[in-house]
Design a protein around this motif. Structure first.
Motif, short mmCIF file in Angstrom:
data_model
loop_
_atom_site.label_atom_id
_atom_site.label_comp_id
_atom_site.label_asym_id
_atom_site.label_seq_id
_atom_site.Cartn_x
_atom_site.Cartn_y
_atom_site.Cartn_z
N UNK A 37 21.87 57.33 19.49
CA UNK A 37 21.55 58.47 20.37
C UNK A 37 21.26 57.93 21.76
N UNK A 38 21.26 58.85 22.74
CA UNK A 38 20.90 58.48 24.11
C UNK A 38 19.41 58.73 24.34
N UNK A 39 19.01 59.98 24.10
CA UNK A 39 17.62 60.36 24.35
C UNK A 39 17.23 61.45 23.36
N UNK A 40 15.93 61.56 23.13
CA UNK A 40 15.42 62.55 22.18
C UNK A 40 14.24 63.26 22.80
N UNK B 15 14.07 57.49 25.68
CA UNK B 15 15.44 56.99 25.70
C UNK B 15 15.61 55.94 24.63
N UNK B 16 16.82 55.78 24.19
CA UNK B 16 17.11 54.73 23.22
C UNK B 16 17.25 53.42 23.98
N UNK B 17 16.23 52.57 23.90
CA UNK B 17 16.26 51.28 24.58
C UNK B 17 16.64 50.16 23.63
N UNK B 18 16.86 50.49 22.38
CA UNK B 18 17.28 49.50 21.39
C UNK B 18 18.79 49.43 21.36
N UNK B 19 19.33 48.65 20.42
CA UNK B 19 20.79 48.56 20.34
C UNK B 19 21.41 49.89 19.89
N UNK B 20 22.58 50.18 20.44
CA UNK B 20 23.31 51.40 20.04
C UNK B 20 24.75 51.00 19.79
N UNK B 21 25.14 51.09 18.51
CA UNK B 21 26.48 50.61 18.13
C UNK B 21 27.59 51.40 18.81
N UNK B 22 27.29 52.56 19.37
CA UNK B 22 28.35 53.41 19.93
C UNK B 22 28.69 53.05 21.38
N UNK C 236 28.25 50.38 24.92
CA UNK C 236 27.82 49.11 25.53
C UNK C 236 26.67 49.37 26.50
N UNK C 237 25.94 48.32 26.85
CA UNK C 237 24.79 48.47 27.74
C UNK C 237 25.21 49.09 29.08
N UNK C 238 26.44 48.77 29.53
CA UNK C 238 26.89 49.28 30.83
C UNK C 238 26.97 50.80 30.84
N UNK C 239 27.17 51.38 29.67
CA UNK C 239 27.28 52.85 29.59
C UNK C 239 25.93 53.50 29.34
N UNK C 240 24.86 52.72 29.41
CA UNK C 240 23.53 53.27 29.15
C UNK C 240 22.62 52.94 30.34
N UNK C 241 22.80 53.65 31.43
CA UNK C 241 22.04 53.32 32.65
C UNK C 241 20.52 53.42 32.45
N UNK C 242 20.06 54.17 31.46
CA UNK C 242 18.62 54.35 31.27
C UNK C 242 17.93 53.07 30.81
N UNK C 243 18.72 52.03 30.52
CA UNK C 243 18.08 50.74 30.23
C UNK C 243 17.42 50.19 31.50
N UNK C 244 17.85 50.72 32.65
CA UNK C 244 17.24 50.37 33.93
C UNK C 244 16.04 51.28 34.16
N UNK C 245 14.88 50.68 34.42
CA UNK C 245 13.66 51.46 34.57
C UNK C 245 13.76 52.49 35.70
N UNK C 246 14.60 52.20 36.72
CA UNK C 246 14.72 53.14 37.84
C UNK C 246 15.32 54.47 37.39
#
Lengths: 572, 323
Positions: free
Chosen positions: A453-456, A306-313, A315-325
């Motif tokens: 990107x979200x995931x690769x 998953x993309x755990x770095x910054x993503x200009x497209x 916000x963090x709230x739209x990227x739930x995969x930042x949560x390890x669960x």
């Protein structure tokens, strides 16, 4: 009749012109080194043509394979034992400071053109490697913490290598470095033109090496003809290739490669057999046409990160995969055994991390596992705050749309596309919608490097089995720390801990202490799951029954790493 | 004639610039660049940044394009990003290989298609015409890719023909005669894969031309005076029916070009199509532009030759000729 001739005129002209060009175009060729009766060449395959005969500037697989055959190294990695063994350096000692190696070089060795090999060639090769105008794919792998290795000649056949700091893998990193002839390339380096030297258009007479084979001719896009180096002595006078001529045919597709093997036009596959072709190759083996070699699980497994770095497209709230669960939920959602059965058609091994069982020294047992459990995956997603308000079985995203992950993968790579489809199907069952987007490599790399990107689902190829050789992947500052590369400082405590452990184990030389730290690193990775590994393919390669003396192993190149012992099998 | 040739030469220049500019645009505007390969192989970001700067990829596409145009008009096609070699030499070798394949495929197509077209168009062999028509229909509907796969499969299973490549291992050490035979042996599969659909097209065109020609007054008159069918069919009808076929030659260039890409990939033929595919896939802009230019030259020269041949054959088709 006049008219009928007219129809043939353009065609005949084209054929005559073309055939004349081919026949008159003298392929850059040299006389065969042996005057004995010609032996039918051993024919091997390459998927693409080499970018250059200059390994210092060409990082592609074809150039690397040719360099392995045309050049020798100070020490080389035994692909079977995964340990280093002597080559041009017969002995070495490590000073108590843990960073100074004294190497004794083999005496009486000469290049393919007859020039003697001395310590000057070693010093020259390192000079060329670190020259800013040359800097190529090998350079970063041969620097320690960004610092070069200092090389000093202490005799005609002795050199001292001083590492910038103690380095756990020791001389293993020299496996990548071909020793080049100073007498051939010194002027080009002095002129600042070494990067342009030894292109594929260079006549073979201008090339010289210490490897078991010499280039005889190159027909662009079609084939590369090598002949046995009669002066080979990089591993002592007793080790001599038993094959007079080795031809590489450039076959761009795996279908054509398999058919050529079936037709007896190929003696040796330089790649692994696709799962889809295994049945056909087994049939050829049963018919006595080929020998198939089961090499066990691959050293590298494809991964989803998953993309755990910054993503200009987003916000963090739209990227739930930042949560390890959420990441753990994804790991639970995929049925790994079904993945093996569908993607690799059963020819694979379930893995839980980047270090597969093929890595004899560093594979760890007992890491946290994520068994297939859709209910647990759903529970973890709900725990992470995802909701299924409309009860359609799919978790909700923004504006009432289903929560969707865009999964990028490599276009044209059948196994990766198939794997992405399997992952998407399993995640759908856990309530996550996945949009698979297949891109060609340049476009995929651009998305990854831009972090948009979200995931690769892709590959990260390790340079060596020793984890310290792959610091770029493990360290948060590394450019191959794929989920969040090039961090100025570790973004999370667990990445900071991995950084500390990796720095420690890289500086240590005691294998047990290094091993203990790396087990901990693997545990952290398996707990935080920034990257999810599902399965490693089981590797199989094949040769015809006319060649012998090989020691195929799961490290690339699977067969030709021992090209200097290859010989023709005795007639039955 | 000379005015026509000068006009065509001007058109050729425009076509070459347009085709190669299109290639530059495609490779420059598509996401990613040639350093993607180095990145995937483990190159450091600093090293990749230096490489991009060296290749000029850090500059705006328009600036790069203008520089490229400036060089191209001086016939300098630059250096391939991947191979670090002049594009002209890389393209010339591959274009020669493609010319051999295209030439042999065309000969096959003409040698198979025209006689069958005469047979099916004459109306004298209805059963045979039916079979030929059906086969043509099948071949017309099969793309060269599929035929190449089929023929390669047959070659692998029977061992009669090489499955791919241009010459056998060790061929460089052979004499010219043996190398020519070896080349011919390797040409069978790709030339047939490329030539068979074209042969079907020739057959259809020739069939229509002969059917129409055999109803012409002079043919009917010759027939009424007792001239044998074989004679009027195979001699008197050749010239008047050749014009549409020769005109079709120009169109065949497009089929050969597009078919060559797939056939060269399947049969590992080291031609221009494969090089172009690789250049596009890896974003090697100068190489892709060079391949585009070579393809444009091929197309323009081929169609011009087709037109000239048609005029030579039928004076009515010349510009300004009385109809």
């Amino acid at each position: 009749m006049r008219s009928s001739r007219l129809f043939l005129i353009p065609g005949i002209l084209a054929v005559a012109l073309g055939a004349g060009l081919v026949l008159l175009r003298r392929p850059v060729s040299e006389p065969a080194p042996s005057a004995t009766a010609p032996q039918r060449p051993v024919v091997a395959s390459l998927r693409a043509e080499p970018r250059s005969f200059n390994r210092l500037v060409a990082g592609d697989r074809s150039s690397a394979v040719l360099a392995l055959l045309m050049h020798a190294r100070l020490v080389q990695l035994n692909h079977k034992t995964q340990e280093i063994e002597p080559a041009l350096a017969t002995r070495w000692t490590l000073a108590p400071d843990g960073r100074t190696y004294t190497l004794e070089l083999r005496q009486g060795v000469v290049f393919s053109d007859g020039a003697p090999f001395t310590a000057d060639d070693v010093v020259f090769t390192f000079q060329a490697l670190y020259d800013p105008k040359v800097e190529g794919p090998l350079t970063s792998g041969l620097t320690i913490n960004g610092q070069p290795i200092a090389v000093r000649k202490t005799g005609d056949h002795a050199v001292v290598l001083t590492f910038p700091e103690p380095y756990g893998p020791g001389l293993r990193l020299l496996n990548a470095l071909p020793i080049l002839p100073a007498h051939k390339l010194r002027d080009a380096l002095a002129r600042g033109e070494l990067a342009k030297a030894w292109t594929t258009a260079t006549p073979p007479s201008e090339l010289a090496g210490l490897g078991p084979y010499v280039l005889q001719s190159y027909s662009a896009g079609d084939r590369i003809e090598l002949a046995r180096n009669p002066r080979y002595g990089a591993r002592g006078p007793d080790v001599q290739p038993g094959v007079e001529r080795l031809t590489f045919r450039i076959i761009p597709t795996q279908d054509a490669e398999r058919l050529a093997l079936e037709a007896g036009e190929l003696d040796l596959l330089n790649s692994e057999i696709r799962p889809d072709d295994l049945k056909a190759v087994r049939a050829l083996e049963a018919a006595g046409k080929v020998k198939a070699y089961d090499l066990g699980p691959a050293l590298d497994a494809d991964l989803l990160w998953f993309n755990l770095g910054p993503d200009s497209r987003k916000p963090a709230a739209a990227r739930p995969w930042l949560d390890v669960r959420v990441r753990r939920a994804v790991a639970h959602a995929v049925d790994r055994q079904a993945f093996v059965n569908t993607v690799y058609l059963g020819a694979g091994t379930v893995v839980d991390g980047p270090i597969t069982p093929a890595n004899k020294a560093w594979h760890a047992e007992g890491l946290p596992r994520y068994g297939y459990d859709t209910a647990k995956a759903r529970a973890l997603l709900a725990e992470a705050g995802l909701k299924d308000a409309d009860g359609d079985g799919l978790f909700d995203g923004a504006k009432g749309k289903p929560f969707t992950i865009e999964l990028l993968t490599q276009r044209g790579h059948a196994l990766r596309e198939r794997a992405a489809a399997v992952i998407a199907a399993d995640l759908q069952k856990a309530g996550v919608t996945v949009d698979v987007v297949a891109l060609d490599v340049p476009a995929l790399v651009e998305r990854i490097t831009k972090g948009t990107y979200d995931a690769v689902f892709f590959a990260v190829t390790a340079g060596d089995t020793d984890p310290s050789a792959n610091l770029d992947y493990w360290l948060s500052s590394g450019s191959f720390h794929v989920w969040h590369p090039k961090q100025a400082r570790p973004a999370t405590p667990w990445e900071a801990e991995i950084d500390r452990l990796m720095h420690e184990l890289t500086a240590l030389t005691d294998p047990r202490e290094r091993q203990a730290r790396f087990v901990r690193v693997q545990q952290i990775l398996a707990t935080e799951v920034p990257a999810i590994y599902f399965a490693a393919p089981s590797l199989t390669t094949a040769t015809t029954t006319r060649i012998d003396g090989l020691e195929p192993a799961a490290m690339y190149p699977y067969v030709l790493w021992r090209a200097d012992t290859m010989r023709l099998a005795a007639a039955p | 004639m000379w005015r026509f040739l000068v006009a065509r030469a001007c058109l050729l220049v425009v076509l070459v610039l347009a085709a190669s500019s299109a290639m530059v645009a495609v490779t420059s505007l598509a996401p990613g660049d040639v350093t993607g390969e180095a990145h995937a192989a483990g190159g450091s970001p600093e090293q990749i940044a230096r490489e991009r700067a060296r290749l000029g990829l850090d500059r705006p596409p328009l600036e790069r394009y203008l520089e490229w145009i400036g060089r191209t008009v001086r016939l300098d096609f630059g250096t391939s990003f991947r191979y670090n070699q002049p594009v002209a030499s890389l393209v010339a070798t591959r274009a020669a290989h493609s010319a051999i394949l295209a030439g042999v495929a065309l000969v096959c197509a003409i040698a198979i298609g025209l006689p069958l077209g005469v047979v099916s168009g004459s109306g004298r062999y209805p059963r045979c015409a039916g079979v030929v028509g059906a086969i043509s229909l099948v071949l017309l509907s099969l793309p060269p890719l599929l035929i190449a796969l089929l023929l390669t499969f047959v070659a692998a299973r029977t061992g009669w023909l090489p499955t791919g490549g241009m010459q056998s291992a060790g061929a460089d050490a052979w004499d010219a005669g043996r190398r020519l035979l070896d080349l011919a042996h390797h040409l069978v599969v790709p030339a047939l894969a490329l030539g068979l659909p074209l042969a079907a097209s020739f057959e259809r065109v020739q069939q229509a031309a002969v059917a129409e020609g055999s109803r012409a007054r002079h043919v009917l008159a010759a027939s009424a005076r007792g001239v044998g069918a074989g004679r009027w069919l195979w001699r008197a009808l050749w010239r008047p029916t050749a014009s549409p076929v020769v005109s079709f030659l120009g169109l065949a260039a497009g089929s050969l070009l597009s078919g060559a890409l797939a056939v060269e990939l399947v049969t590992a033929w080291p031609g221009l199509g494969r090089l172009m595919f690789e250049a596009l896939a890896t974003r090697d802009t100068p190489l892709a532009a060079g391949c585009g230019a070579a393809a444009a030259v091929f197309l323009a020269v081929w169609t011009t030759l087709g037109d000239v041949a048609a005029w030579w054959l039928d004076p009515r088709m010349r510009p300004g000729a009385a109809r």
